[in-house]
Design a protein around this motif. Structure first.
Motif, PDB file in Angstrom:
ATOM      1  N   CYS A 142      -4.303  -8.572 -17.704  1.00 50.46           N
ATOM      2  CA  CYS A 142      -5.402  -7.669 -17.362  1.00 50.46           C
ATOM      3  C   CYS A 142      -6.453  -8.353 -16.491  1.00 50.46           C
ATOM      4  N   GLU A 143      -6.213  -9.617 -16.176  1.00 47.64           N
ATOM      5  CA  GLU A 143      -7.141 -10.399 -15.353  1.00 47.64           C
ATOM      6  C   GLU A 143      -8.557 -10.387 -15.939  1.00 47.64           C
ATOM      7  N   LEU A 144      -8.620 -10.648 -17.235  1.00 47.69           N
ATOM      8  CA  LEU A 144      -9.928 -10.705 -17.898  1.00 47.69           C
ATOM      9  C   LEU A 144     -10.192 -12.136 -18.328  1.00 47.69           C
ATOM     10  N   ASP A 145     -11.450 -12.572 -18.214  1.00 49.89           N
ATOM     11  CA  ASP A 145     -11.809 -13.916 -18.644  1.00 49.89           C
ATOM     12  C   ASP A 145     -11.980 -13.937 -20.151  1.00 49.89           C
ATOM     13  N   PHE A 146     -11.529 -15.022 -20.756  1.00 52.86           N
ATOM     14  CA  PHE A 146     -11.787 -15.201 -22.177  1.00 52.86           C
ATOM     15  C   PHE A 146     -12.992 -16.125 -22.324  1.00 52.86           C
ATOM     16  N   THR A 147     -13.950 -15.719 -23.142  1.00 60.70           N
ATOM     17  CA  THR A 147     -15.117 -16.578 -23.363  1.00 60.70           C
ATOM     18  C   THR A 147     -15.331 -16.745 -24.862  1.00 60.70           C
ATOM     19  N   HIS A 148     -16.178 -17.698 -25.206  1.00 61.83           N
ATOM     20  CA  HIS A 148     -16.395 -17.976 -26.630  1.00 61.83           C
ATOM     21  C   HIS A 148     -16.961 -16.773 -27.375  1.00 61.83           C
ATOM     22  N   HIS A 149     -17.569 -15.831 -26.624  1.00 59.24           N
ATOM     23  CA  HIS A 149     -18.118 -14.648 -27.301  1.00 59.24           C
ATOM     24  C   HIS A 149     -17.028 -13.824 -27.977  1.00 59.24           C
TER      25      HIS A 149
ATOM     26  N   ALA B 260       3.975  -2.344 -20.682  1.00 59.87           N
ATOM     27  CA  ALA B 260       4.367  -1.887 -22.016  1.00 59.87           C
ATOM     28  C   ALA B 260       5.684  -1.127 -21.984  1.00 59.87           C
ATOM     29  N   ARG B 261       6.358  -1.119 -23.126  1.00 56.15           N
ATOM     30  CA  ARG B 261       7.601  -0.366 -23.259  1.00 56.15           C
ATOM     31  C   ARG B 261       7.298   1.075 -23.648  1.00 56.15           C
ATOM     32  N   LYS B 262       8.280   1.927 -23.424  1.00 56.30           N
ATOM     33  CA  LYS B 262       8.119   3.325 -23.803  1.00 56.30           C
ATOM     34  C   LYS B 262       7.713   3.408 -25.280  1.00 56.30           C
ATOM     35  N   TYR B 263       6.761   4.210 -25.586  1.00 53.03           N
ATOM     36  CA  TYR B 263       6.184   4.480 -26.921  1.00 53.03           C
ATOM     37  C   TYR B 263       5.186   3.416 -27.391  1.00 53.03           C
ATOM     38  N   GLU B 264       5.061   2.305 -26.662  1.00 57.56           N
ATOM     39  CA  GLU B 264       4.186   1.229 -27.126  1.00 57.56           C
ATOM     40  C   GLU B 264       2.731   1.544 -26.794  1.00 57.56           C
ATOM     41  N   ARG B 265       1.852   1.486 -27.767  1.00 55.50           N
ATOM     42  CA  ARG B 265       0.415   1.671 -27.530  1.00 55.50           C
ATOM     43  C   ARG B 265      -0.181   0.368 -27.001  1.00 55.50           C
ATOM     44  N   VAL B 266      -1.387   0.435 -26.462  1.00 54.70           N
ATOM     45  CA  VAL B 266      -2.026  -0.750 -25.875  1.00 54.70           C
ATOM     46  C   VAL B 266      -2.025  -1.926 -26.875  1.00 54.70           C
ATOM     47  N   GLY B 267      -2.425  -1.640 -28.107  1.00 51.66           N
ATOM     48  CA  GLY B 267      -2.517  -2.708 -29.103  1.00 51.66           C
ATOM     49  C   GLY B 267      -1.162  -3.279 -29.466  1.00 51.66           C
ATOM     50  N   GLU B 268      -0.146  -2.425 -29.511  1.00 47.69           N
ATOM     51  CA  GLU B 268       1.201  -2.910 -29.835  1.00 47.69           C
ATOM     52  C   GLU B 268       1.736  -3.789 -28.712  1.00 47.69           C
ATOM     53  N   TRP B 269       1.429  -3.366 -27.494  1.00 44.73           N
ATOM     54  CA  TRP B 269       1.822  -4.161 -26.333  1.00 44.73           C
ATOM     55  C   TRP B 269       1.133  -5.527 -26.369  1.00 44.73           C
ATOM     56  N   ALA B 270      -0.172  -5.518 -26.612  1.00 43.40           N
ATOM     57  CA  ALA B 270      -0.924  -6.782 -26.632  1.00 43.40           C
ATOM     58  C   ALA B 270      -0.388  -7.712 -27.715  1.00 43.40           C
ATOM     59  N   GLU B 271      -0.032  -7.149 -28.860  1.00 41.81           N
ATOM     60  CA  GLU B 271       0.470  -7.997 -29.931  1.00 41.81           C
ATOM     61  C   GLU B 271       1.857  -8.529 -29.609  1.00 41.81           C
ATOM     62  N   ARG B 272       2.665  -7.729 -28.950  1.00 42.11           N
ATOM     63  CA  ARG B 272       4.012  -8.209 -28.610  1.00 42.11           C
ATOM     64  C   ARG B 272       3.939  -9.352 -27.610  1.00 42.11           C
ATOM     65  N   ILE B 273       3.142  -9.173 -26.562  1.00 44.01           N
ATOM     66  CA  ILE B 273       3.100 -10.229 -25.542  1.00 44.01           C
ATOM     67  C   ILE B 273       2.134 -11.345 -25.934  1.00 44.01           C
ATOM     68  N   GLY B 274       1.288 -11.096 -26.906  1.00 42.03           N
ATOM     69  CA  GLY B 274       0.295 -12.095 -27.312  1.00 42.03           C
ATOM     70  C   GLY B 274      -1.014 -11.833 -26.577  1.00 42.03           C
TER      71      GLY B 274
ATOM     72  N   GLU C 293      -3.183 -13.919 -25.584  1.00 35.46           N
ATOM     73  CA  GLU C 293      -3.414 -14.832 -24.461  1.00 35.46           C
ATOM     74  C   GLU C 293      -2.801 -14.243 -23.189  1.00 35.46           C
ATOM     75  N   ARG C 294      -1.639 -13.592 -23.355  1.00 31.58           N
ATOM     76  CA  ARG C 294      -0.979 -12.960 -22.218  1.00 31.58           C
ATOM     77  C   ARG C 294      -1.731 -11.692 -21.777  1.00 31.58           C
ATOM     78  N   PHE C 295      -2.283 -10.974 -22.762  1.00 26.16           N
ATOM     79  CA  PHE C 295      -3.047  -9.766 -22.446  1.00 26.16           C
ATOM     80  C   PHE C 295      -4.178 -10.090 -21.466  1.00 26.16           C
ATOM     81  N   PHE C 296      -4.912 -11.176 -21.758  1.00 25.34           N
ATOM     82  CA  PHE C 296      -6.030 -11.527 -20.878  1.00 25.34           C
ATOM     83  C   PHE C 296      -5.534 -11.880 -19.477  1.00 25.34           C
ATOM     84  N   GLU C 297      -4.390 -12.555 -19.440  1.00 28.27           N
ATOM     85  CA  GLU C 297      -3.811 -12.928 -18.146  1.00 28.27           C
ATOM     86  C   GLU C 297      -3.391 -11.677 -17.368  1.00 28.27           C
TER      87      GLU C 297
END
Ligand code: HEM
Ligand code: HEM
Ligand code: SF4
Ligand code: SF4
Ligand code: SF4
Ligand code: SF4
Lengths: 382, 437
Positions: free
Chosen positions: A354-361, A332-346, A348-352
């Motif tokens: 953070c090494e988290l699996d995406f599931t249908h749930h 993340a960039r300076k001042y960026e909150r977790v959610g702002e970072w996730a939205e900027r990178i997308g 799909e990128r957040f899951f990548e």
């Protein structure tokens, strides 16, 4: 142990009764420097993690030392807090919304002795009693609910996972290396007494099995209509059963696919327990915030559908949180909150990252708002 | 010697973060020793049994508490949460373990004298275990028996001039940020109004007459330190409507690197030299700032008061002087129809004693909700069910573009008869004179 009366007379409850007086008035409790400078503060600065100075237009200064702690607190511990406040702060202190304790002094000279005193105190088990920190671009104390220490519907404990998580995030409680503040919250069931739905990272207890039905006792222990009415998804209906001995009884049936595992039925009807050692566990949510800074407040999003209740230290949960925090710290960039970072990178990128699996749930299918979370553009990242 | 073995809990004594297990054990020990010779009014081993039952939950992965049914103090419908243990034979000390919510003072400032009094009371008549504080804001006294409830209430009110907080379908204990007491960004006195409304609405707080719970929270500015916008049925968020005050010398000092950005909050990492263009001007959501001859300029009419620039440069930028608050309504956690954020109802209102204008809005909202709200329907859900227009109508507030993120996506406007010239009643025969069947 003899009963000691306070003066209350149970035969005449209205005698001498005082009601509706409300809380004590806040200004009885202000330290003198606060009373004098209220509304006159010019600016503040974080001198080091956990230590703030506020400067008034009168020239006065107030130095605050913020310390973390468990919100579950004994009177012995509170008395120790009082002893510190008496020694250093003329008998005043305050608590923050996120369960931190703030000790305030009116001059820089008083700061060092206070800090040393706080930092030196440890519990018998070895943990700090009053770790200094929780300011600025770091992690502060976790706001949480009751869990197994007091509530009847939790799907996880509160104090335990909080302690385990704060141990893992402790460096970030005492350091300000993150791009912005990171707020962690915990609620032990989906009622979310703690309103964790707008936190950078939320730990949420969740049941995954519908209530068990104690048919033989249900009608005796519960008002069946109340249990039916309690269900938010109308999953419960009246039903008649025959016990093995042939007695016919009134009970209820649960339309299991409709059950969202909220536990409201159990609140109304103790013959419908739903707690389960393997069914219950933790949902991780991320990317929420309440401040209006730069972007509007955001809800947290579910990023992990289930992690087991692995007491006493919930390693799966703390590992997951650690991974999110590290990926955020790095990306993340300076001042960026977790959610702002996730939205900027997308996301799909957040899951990548953070090494988290995406599931249908993780795809919303609950009522109207679900639709707005599906992707309605050809813009996405591979 | 501990009454119950707690091998799982013991593992939570290590690590740096303050251990609630160590604290519970210290209290258990202190009660067992009873150096002050207190005549404990509930079982001496309550903390031992609390540790025991918690250990059992750690082992089973399930809670061992039952719903407490209706317990309380006479005349109040809230403030006490009943709780019973589902293994009372094993843990008699916590067989009854009711909680009392004590209404915290606004701002959560305390004197040690007050806290010691609470400790003495709770030592004598309860478990000696508290939450400082519950997530609504109250001081939580965790665990006592039914016969003690009235005694505690009597002592609280008679000796300590202190009342209980709310629970159930009523006004929950209001809470606020530190505000003007110690924050330069507070646009109004959060403590003053929090206390005033709490006292004014004691009846609503103690006697459930609402469809469901109702929360007020007070944030002094849009940074929202008490998260009012996410969790209060009415959130009061401080704001201003004139200009941000700029001290150009201090701006230059930030640019020159003499002052730390964001009040020093980023000191834990080397983010490079402060870049006002990148860190302030380019991040302003409304793009209403620019530099002119080294001076920072703001087109204040376009500013949406997000607080970013002020947060970054607290010594250079200050909130405006024409201050008040925005009222947002209907926030709630997801249960049931999904989470709701507060929706802006009153863009700006002055926050001045005796707060008559604000109380008018509050009471009109309550009248509407009590009339139309279904059982267990939060205000936010009622708003969703009946529409924002209905709320505007009931609170007598005129619609303005500030009320929406964007205008509606469909033209299905439910015109009311009195909005259409001539009304809905028409003469079909008159029509037929010009239009054959
Ligand atoms: C009760 C509802 C509707 C009425 C009374 C209505 C009536 C009309 C009329 C009178 C025309 C013009 C025909 C002409 O060229 O003389 C028209 C055209 C059209 N309508 Fe509708 N309409 C209705 C609903 C809809 C809806 C729901 C849609 C699509 C979602 C639709 C799509 C169209 C299209 C695509 C045209 C052709 C426009 C063109 O000339 O390119 N209409 N409609
Ligand atoms: C291929 C196109 C469509 C099909 C197959 C279709 C089918 C249906 C069906 C099966 C019903 C239920 C009728 C009933 O109550 O028994 C219905 C009702 C209705 N449809 Fe459609 N529809 C179509 C297009 C549209 C369009 C384009 C519109 C809008 C302009 C529309 C407006 C309505 C309305 C207003 C009702 C009445 C709903 C009510 O009051 O119960 N339909 N339609
Ligand atoms: S979040 Fe759920 S389990 Fe936790 S305290 Fe609230 S109601 Fe109880
Ligand atoms: S857990 Fe909730 S959704 Fe499931 S049956 Fe009970 S009340 Fe209904
Ligand atoms: S909400 Fe605003 S005014 Fe209140 S403490 Fe936070 S920053 Fe200060
Ligand atoms: S408060 Fe926000 S919108 Fe206003 S000038 Fe500063 S950064 Fe821009």
């Amino acid at each position: 142990m003899a009963f000691i009366s306070s003066g209350y007379n149970p035969d005449k409850p209205m005698e001498n009764r005082i009601t509706d007086i409300g809380p004590r008035k806040f200004d009885e409790f202000y330290p003198p420097v606060i009373k004098k400078n209220k509304g006159k503060w010019l600016y503040h600065e974080i001198l080091e993690p956990g230590v703030l100075v506020h400067v008034s237009e009168t020239g006065d200064e107030v130095y605050t030392v913020r310390v973390g702690g468990a919100r579950l607190m004994s009177v012995s511990h509170i008395r120790e807090i009082c002893e510190i406040a008496d020694t250093h702060c003329d008998g005043h202190l305050r608590f923050t919304t996120r369960n931190n304790i703030e000790f305030m002094v009116d001059s820089r000279e008083k700061l060092e002795p206070l800090k040393q005193d706080l930092a030196s105190r440890k519990f018998n088990g070895g943990s700090f009693k009053f770790p200094i920190g929780g300011t600025g671009a770091g992690v502060t104390n976790i706001i949480h609910t009751q869990g197994w220490i007091h509530c009847h519907t939790p799907a996880t404990d509160a104090s335990g996972p909080v302690k385990a998580t704060m141990d893992v995030l402790f460096d970030d409680f005492q350091n300000m290396r993150l791009p912005a503040q990171l707020r962690v919250s915990l609620a032990c069931c989906l009622n979310m007494c703690g309103a964790v739905h707008c936190s950078d990272i939320a730990i949420l207890g969740y049941h995954r099995k519908p209530p068990m039905l104690d048919h033989e006792y249900l009608d005796k222990m519960c008002e069946i209509p109340l249990a039916i009415a309690a269900c938010p998804t109308a999953a419960i209906k009246p039903a008649k059963f025959e016990l093995p001995d042939g007695t016919k009884i009134n009970s209820v049936a649960v339309n299991e696919p409709r059950c969202m595992f909220c536990g409201n039925c159990y609140t109304m009807c103790p013959a419908m327990p739903l707690a389960d050692d393997v069914g219950d566990g933790i949902v991780i949510m991320a990317g929420g915030k309440v401040s209006n800074r730069i972007t509007a407040p955001k809800f947290s999003k579910v990023v992990v559908a289930f992690l087991p209740n692995n007491a006493p230290r919930w390693p799966e949960t703390t590992d997951c949180i650690k991974k999110i925090v590290e990926a955020y710290a790095e990306g993340a960039r300076k001042y960026e909150r977790v959610g702002e970072w996730a939205e900027r990178i997308g996301w799909e990128r957040f899951f990548e990252k953070c090494e988290l699996d995406f599931t249908h749930h993780l795809i919303d299918d609950f009522r109207d708002p679900a639709y707005y979370t599906w992707r309605q553009t050809t813009q996405f990242k591979f | 010697m501990a009454k119950h073995e707690t091998p799982l809990l013991d593992q939570l004594e290590s690590g740096p973060w303050p251990s609630f297990v160590s604290d519970l054990k210290q209290e258990a020990e202190s009660r067992a020793k009873n150096e002050k010779g207190i005549e404990y009014q509930i079982p001496v081993d309550v903390c031992e049994d609390l540790l025991g039952v918690l250990e059992l939950s750690f082992k089973h992965g399930r809670t061992h508490w039952k719903h407490g049914g209706i317990v309380g103090v006479f005349g109040y419908g809230g403030g006490v949460i009943g709780r019973y243990c589902d293994q009372p034979q094993m843990f008699p000390g916590v067989a009854h373990f009711h909680t009392m919510r004590v209404n915290q003072p606004a701002g959560k400032f305390y004197t040690t004298e007050y806290l010691r009094n609470i400790c003495d009371l709770w030592d004598l008549r309860g478990s000696g275990i508290t939450n400082m504080h519950g997530s609504t804001g109250d001081i939580i006294l965790l665990g006592t028996t039914t016969p003690q409830l009235e005694e505690i209430f009597f002592e609280l009110t008679h000796t300590y001039n202190q009342d209980l907080g709310g629970s159930g379908s009523n006004l929950r204990t209001p809470s606020d940020c530190v505000g003007q007491a110690r924050c330069e960004w507070a646009c109004y006195d959060t403590q003053a109004i929090c206390h005033d409304l709490t006292v004014e609405y004691q009846d609503e707080l103690h006697r459930p007459a609402f469809p469901y719970k109702f929360k007020f929270k007070f944030d002094g500015c849009p940074n929202c330190c008490v998260a009012s916008i996410a969790r209060a049925d009415i959130s009061f968020v401080g704001t201003w409507r004139d200009d941000i005050k700029i001290d150009q010398e201090a701006v230059a000092a930030y640019v020159g690197g003499e002052l730390p950005s964001n009040g020093g909050s980023h000191a834990g990492r080397d983010w490079g030299p402060f870049d006002i263009q990148k860190e302030v001007i380019d991040l302003c959501p409304t793009e209403c700032m620019w530099l002119e001859d080294g001076k920072l300029m703001i087109d204040n009419r376009e500013c949406t008061r997000c607080m970013h620039c002020i947060n970054v440069m607290p010594r250079a930028l200050r909130i405006g002087d024409d201050r008040g608050c925005s009222m947002l309504v209907g926030a709630k956690a997801p249960i049931l129809d999904g989470a709701q954020m507060g929706s802006l109802l009153v863009p700006f209102i002055k926050v001045e004693e005796p707060y008559d204008e604000i109380k008018e809005v509050i009471e009109s909202i309550w009248d509407y909700w009590m009339e139309e709200g279904k059982n267990r329907e939060r205000l936010g859900e009622l708003m969703k069910r009946q529409g924002f227009q209905k709320l505007l109508e009931m609170t007598n507030i005129k619609a303005v573009p500030q009320h929406v993120q964007e205008p509606r996506h469909n033209p299905y406007i439910f015109w009311k008869e009195d909005e259409v010239e001539g009304g809905f009643q028409r003469d079909v025969n008159e029509f037929r004179k010009h239009h054959q069947r």
